[in-house]
Motif scaffolding. Structure first.
Motif, PDB file in Angstrom:
ATOM      1  N   CYS A  45     110.041  84.379 104.176  1.00  0.00           N
ATOM      2  CA  CYS A  45     110.332  84.760 102.804  1.00  0.00           C
ATOM      3  C   CYS A  45     109.282  84.157 101.878  1.00  0.00           C
ATOM      4  O   CYS A  45     108.525  83.284 102.264  1.00  0.00           O
ATOM      5  CB  CYS A  45     111.738  84.322 102.397  1.00  0.00           C
ATOM      6  N   ARG A  46     109.264  84.690 100.663  1.00  0.00           N
ATOM      7  CA  ARG A  46     108.320  84.179  99.667  1.00  0.00           C
ATOM      8  C   ARG A  46     109.091  83.914  98.377  1.00  0.00           C
ATOM      9  O   ARG A  46     110.117  84.541  98.103  1.00  0.00           O
ATOM     10  CB  ARG A  46     107.184  85.166  99.434  1.00  0.00           C
ATOM     11  N   ASN A  47     108.603  82.958  97.630  1.00  0.00           N
ATOM     12  CA  ASN A  47     109.278  82.589  96.392  1.00  0.00           C
ATOM     13  C   ASN A  47     109.054  83.643  95.315  1.00  0.00           C
ATOM     14  O   ASN A  47     107.956  84.160  95.170  1.00  0.00           O
ATOM     15  CB  ASN A  47     108.788  81.235  95.892  1.00  0.00           C
ATOM     16  N   ARG A  48     110.119  83.943  94.601  1.00  0.00           N
ATOM     17  CA  ARG A  48     110.052  84.854  93.461  1.00  0.00           C
ATOM     18  C   ARG A  48     110.882  84.244  92.345  1.00  0.00           C
ATOM     19  O   ARG A  48     112.029  83.848  92.566  1.00  0.00           O
ATOM     20  CB  ARG A  48     110.604  86.225  93.825  1.00  0.00           C
ATOM     21  N   THR A  49     110.295  84.157  91.186  1.00  0.00           N
ATOM     22  CA  THR A  49     111.006  83.602  90.040  1.00  0.00           C
ATOM     23  C   THR A  49     111.534  84.740  89.179  1.00  0.00           C
ATOM     24  O   THR A  49     110.791  85.633  88.785  1.00  0.00           O
ATOM     25  CB  THR A  49     110.064  82.699  89.206  1.00  0.00           C
ATOM     26  N   LEU A  50     112.835  84.678  88.928  1.00  0.00           N
ATOM     27  CA  LEU A  50     113.476  85.646  88.032  1.00  0.00           C
ATOM     28  C   LEU A  50     113.700  84.973  86.688  1.00  0.00           C
ATOM     29  O   LEU A  50     114.219  83.864  86.623  1.00  0.00           O
ATOM     30  CB  LEU A  50     114.834  86.080  88.594  1.00  0.00           C
ATOM     31  N   GLU A  51     113.299  85.641  85.656  1.00  0.00           N
ATOM     32  CA  GLU A  51     113.547  85.168  84.294  1.00  0.00           C
ATOM     33  C   GLU A  51     114.927  85.676  83.857  1.00  0.00           C
ATOM     34  O   GLU A  51     115.429  86.654  84.407  1.00  0.00           O
ATOM     35  CB  GLU A  51     112.455  85.686  83.353  1.00  0.00           C
ATOM     36  N   PRO A  52     115.547  85.025  82.878  1.00  0.00           N
ATOM     37  CA  PRO A  52     116.843  85.512  82.386  1.00  0.00           C
ATOM     38  C   PRO A  52     116.760  86.989  81.987  1.00  0.00           C
ATOM     39  O   PRO A  52     115.838  87.403  81.296  1.00  0.00           O
ATOM     40  CB  PRO A  52     117.114  84.627  81.167  1.00  0.00           C
ATOM     41  N   GLY A  53     117.703  87.762  82.471  1.00  0.00           N
ATOM     42  CA  GLY A  53     117.735  89.193  82.168  1.00  0.00           C
ATOM     43  C   GLY A  53     117.069  90.057  83.228  1.00  0.00           C
ATOM     44  O   GLY A  53     117.307  91.261  83.276  1.00  0.00           O
ATOM     45  N   GLU A  54     116.223  89.474  84.091  1.00  0.00           N
ATOM     46  CA  GLU A  54     115.614  90.259  85.171  1.00  0.00           C
ATOM     47  C   GLU A  54     116.675  90.580  86.214  1.00  0.00           C
ATOM     48  O   GLU A  54     117.603  89.811  86.429  1.00  0.00           O
ATOM     49  CB  GLU A  54     114.469  89.485  85.840  1.00  0.00           C
ATOM     50  N   GLN A  55     116.489  91.718  86.870  1.00  0.00           N
ATOM     51  CA  GLN A  55     117.473  92.181  87.833  1.00  0.00           C
ATOM     52  C   GLN A  55     117.085  91.833  89.264  1.00  0.00           C
ATOM     53  O   GLN A  55     115.917  91.879  89.629  1.00  0.00           O
ATOM     54  CB  GLN A  55     117.635  93.693  87.708  1.00  0.00           C
ATOM     55  N   LEU A  56     118.094  91.511  90.059  1.00  0.00           N
ATOM     56  CA  LEU A  56     117.931  91.276  91.492  1.00  0.00           C
ATOM     57  C   LEU A  56     118.615  92.422  92.219  1.00  0.00           C
ATOM     58  O   LEU A  56     119.774  92.736  91.949  1.00  0.00           O
ATOM     59  CB  LEU A  56     118.553  89.943  91.905  1.00  0.00           C
ATOM     60  N   ALA A  57     117.891  93.061  93.129  1.00  0.00           N
ATOM     61  CA  ALA A  57     118.422  94.195  93.888  1.00  0.00           C
ATOM     62  C   ALA A  57     118.839  93.725  95.285  1.00  0.00           C
ATOM     63  O   ALA A  57     118.346  92.712  95.788  1.00  0.00           O
ATOM     64  CB  ALA A  57     117.363  95.286  93.997  1.00  0.00           C
ATOM     65  N   PRO A  58     119.731  94.472  95.938  1.00  0.00           N
ATOM     66  CA  PRO A  58     120.173  94.087  97.277  1.00  0.00           C
ATOM     67  C   PRO A  58     119.042  93.956  98.294  1.00  0.00           C
ATOM     68  O   PRO A  58     119.128  93.130  99.206  1.00  0.00           O
ATOM     69  CB  PRO A  58     121.128  95.223  97.674  1.00  0.00           C
ATOM     70  N   ASN A  59     117.958  94.732  98.164  1.00  0.00           N
ATOM     71  CA  ASN A  59     116.883  94.672  99.160  1.00  0.00           C
ATOM     72  C   ASN A  59     116.067  93.388  99.053  1.00  0.00           C
ATOM     73  O   ASN A  59     115.085  93.217  99.750  1.00  0.00           O
ATOM     74  CB  ASN A  59     115.975  95.898  99.052  1.00  0.00           C
TER      75      ASN A  59
END
Length: 178
Positions: A45-59
């Protein structure tokens, strides 16, 4: 060009294609298998930063599913349903015998984090969230209990991050959905 010559040329080309295909197939059949990369050599896996309001999808979430109820095959059926929504499959199995769960328990490194909430949002009834470390770099583990209510008819396709979070997104060779 006469009909006989045309037939001869067609049959010659077809015979050449057959010989070349057979030769290539036999070579591939007996060739050395390529070496697989060492599982410990790199993270899957690789790190991904989500900012507030960004969406995370099931994939972008891998899930392990364990059966803590009495009904056989519930973990497998649940994993198939989660894969149908887009979640990435992890381990499937039985929970330890002393595990007691009513409906569903979602185990994640941070239970209120966006990946745990996205998985938990797929289930009917009360979902219990617990802090823990999922096996095999899975993002989330799901334990199916004795009073499992099932999954929602309309799956949640994405969920927004409430605060800034860095996730280990499974590296499957596709870019994450925005």
């Amino acid at each position: 060009m006469s009909r006989g010559l045309r037939t001869f040329l067609t049959m010659s080309v077809l015979a050449a294609v057959l010989v070349a295909g057979t030769y290539t197939g036999v070579r591939l059949l007996f060739a050395e298998a390529p070496e697989l990369p060492d599982a410990d050599a790199s993270s899957s896996c690789r790190n991904r930063t989500l900012e507030p309001g960004e969406q995370l999808a099931p994939n972008q979430v891998s899930v392990n599913v364990f059966n803590a109820g009495g009904r056989s095959g519930m973990a497998n059926r649940t994993m198939i349903n989660l894969q149908g929504i887009g979640f990435l499959p992890g381990k499937i199995g039985n929970a330890p015998d002393d595990t007691r769960i009513a409906n569903v328990r979602v185990v994640a490194r941070e239970p209120k984090r966006v990946d745990a909430r996205l998985v938990g949002a797929q289930f009917k009834g009360k979902v219990q969230y617990t802090k823990g470390t999922p096996e095999d770099e899975a993002s989330v583990e799901v334990y199916i209990g004795t009073d499992f209510k099932g999954m929602k008819k309309e799956p949640v396709k994405a969920i927004k991050a409430k605060n800034r979070v860095t996730l280990c997104v499974p590296d499957v060779g596709v870019e994450p959905a925005a």
